[in-house]
Write a protein that holds these residues in place. Structure first.
Motif, PDB file in Angstrom:
ATOM      1  N   CYS A 112       0.827  -1.215   0.000  1.00  0.00           N
ATOM      2  CA  CYS A 112       0.000   0.000   0.000  1.00  0.00           C
ATOM      3  C   CYS A 112       0.858   1.261   0.000  1.00  0.00           C
ATOM      4  O   CYS A 112       0.589   2.200  -0.751  1.00  0.00           O
ATOM      5  CB  CYS A 112      -0.939  -0.010   1.199  1.00  0.00           C
ATOM      6  SG  CYS A 112      -2.221  -1.278   1.062  1.00  0.00           S
ATOM      7  N   ASN A 114      -5.016   1.327  -2.194  1.00  0.00           N
ATOM      8  CA  ASN A 114      -6.055   1.398  -1.184  1.00  0.00           C
ATOM      9  C   ASN A 114      -6.050   0.076  -0.407  1.00  0.00           C
ATOM     10  O   ASN A 114      -6.280  -0.988  -0.984  1.00  0.00           O
ATOM     11  CB  ASN A 114      -7.401   1.631  -1.871  1.00  0.00           C
ATOM     12  CG  ASN A 114      -8.579   1.599  -0.947  1.00  0.00           C
ATOM     13  OD1 ASN A 114      -8.459   1.393   0.255  1.00  0.00           O
ATOM     14  ND2 ASN A 114      -9.754   1.795  -1.521  1.00  0.00           N
ATOM     15  N   GLU A 115      -5.815   0.141   0.887  1.00  0.00           N
ATOM     16  CA  GLU A 115      -5.725  -1.071   1.705  1.00  0.00           C
ATOM     17  C   GLU A 115      -7.027  -1.870   1.677  1.00  0.00           C
ATOM     18  O   GLU A 115      -7.000  -3.110   1.670  1.00  0.00           O
ATOM     19  CB  GLU A 115      -5.350  -0.715   3.147  1.00  0.00           C
ATOM     20  CG  GLU A 115      -5.059  -1.926   3.997  1.00  0.00           C
ATOM     21  CD  GLU A 115      -4.522  -1.597   5.379  1.00  0.00           C
ATOM     22  OE1 GLU A 115      -4.566  -2.498   6.236  1.00  0.00           O
ATOM     23  OE2 GLU A 115      -4.068  -0.452   5.599  1.00  0.00           O
TER      24      GLU A 115
END
Length: 167
Positions: free
Chosen positions: A52, A58-59
């Motif tokens: 990330c 985007n996690e």
């Protein structure tokens, strides 16, 4: 899609990186990347954070598949740079395309740029130097053209005919 499949999709389809290049950026060997992609190895929290942070991913997408793939931060940063340096839209798109290239392609472009500007400091007027400079210039132009054709074939830039149609 599993987290391993998302890592593979990100690496291969989105970032256009080999397992070795991807692993190098996050400090893992290509075998570890392959094992995670195939599900033979668990993806640790540390690896998720590295991916990330390294690629502005985007996690929530990486862990659960929730879109968008990328954090908005990278787009905002590019917008800030475009505003600060008064970049035209085409320049911004070129910069975005450059950032999407593999590391080896960016290294090649860097070498071409260094070669282009190295001739400016050369003040030797001998015939051999002029001939070498011309040969170097021809080589650089051919390399730049090849890179442009490659980027065009990947859809990263518009072809001349597409530009003229849209003009």
């Amino acid at each position: 899609m599993t987290i391993g499949e998302r890592i593979k999709h990100l690496r291969k389809e989105v970032l256009n990186l080999t397992q070795a290049n991807f692993g190098e950026k996050i400090g893992l060997k290509s075998t570890a990347i392959g094992q995670m992609e195939s599900g033979d190895r668990n993806v640790t929290d540390r690896t998720v954070i590295l991916i990330c942070n390294s690629f502005d991913v985007n996690e929530n997408w990486l862990r659960a598949g929730e879109l968008p793939i990328f954090d908005k931060k990278s787009d905002e940063l590019l917008d800030q740079l475009a505003a600060k340096y008064n970049l035209k839209d085409a320049e911004k798109r070129a910069f975005e395309a450059y950032l999407k290239l593999s590391q080896s392609d960016r290294d090649n472009i860097g070498a071409i740029i260094r070669n282009m500007f190295s001739g400016f400091s050369n003040t030797d007027d001998s015939a051999a130097t002029k001939e070498e400079t011309f040969e170097d210039h021809k080589k650089k132009e051919l390399e730049a053209y090849a890179l442009e054709l490659d980027a065009e074939s990947k859809g990263e830039i518009l072809s001349v005919s597409e530009k003229q149609e849209g003009a």
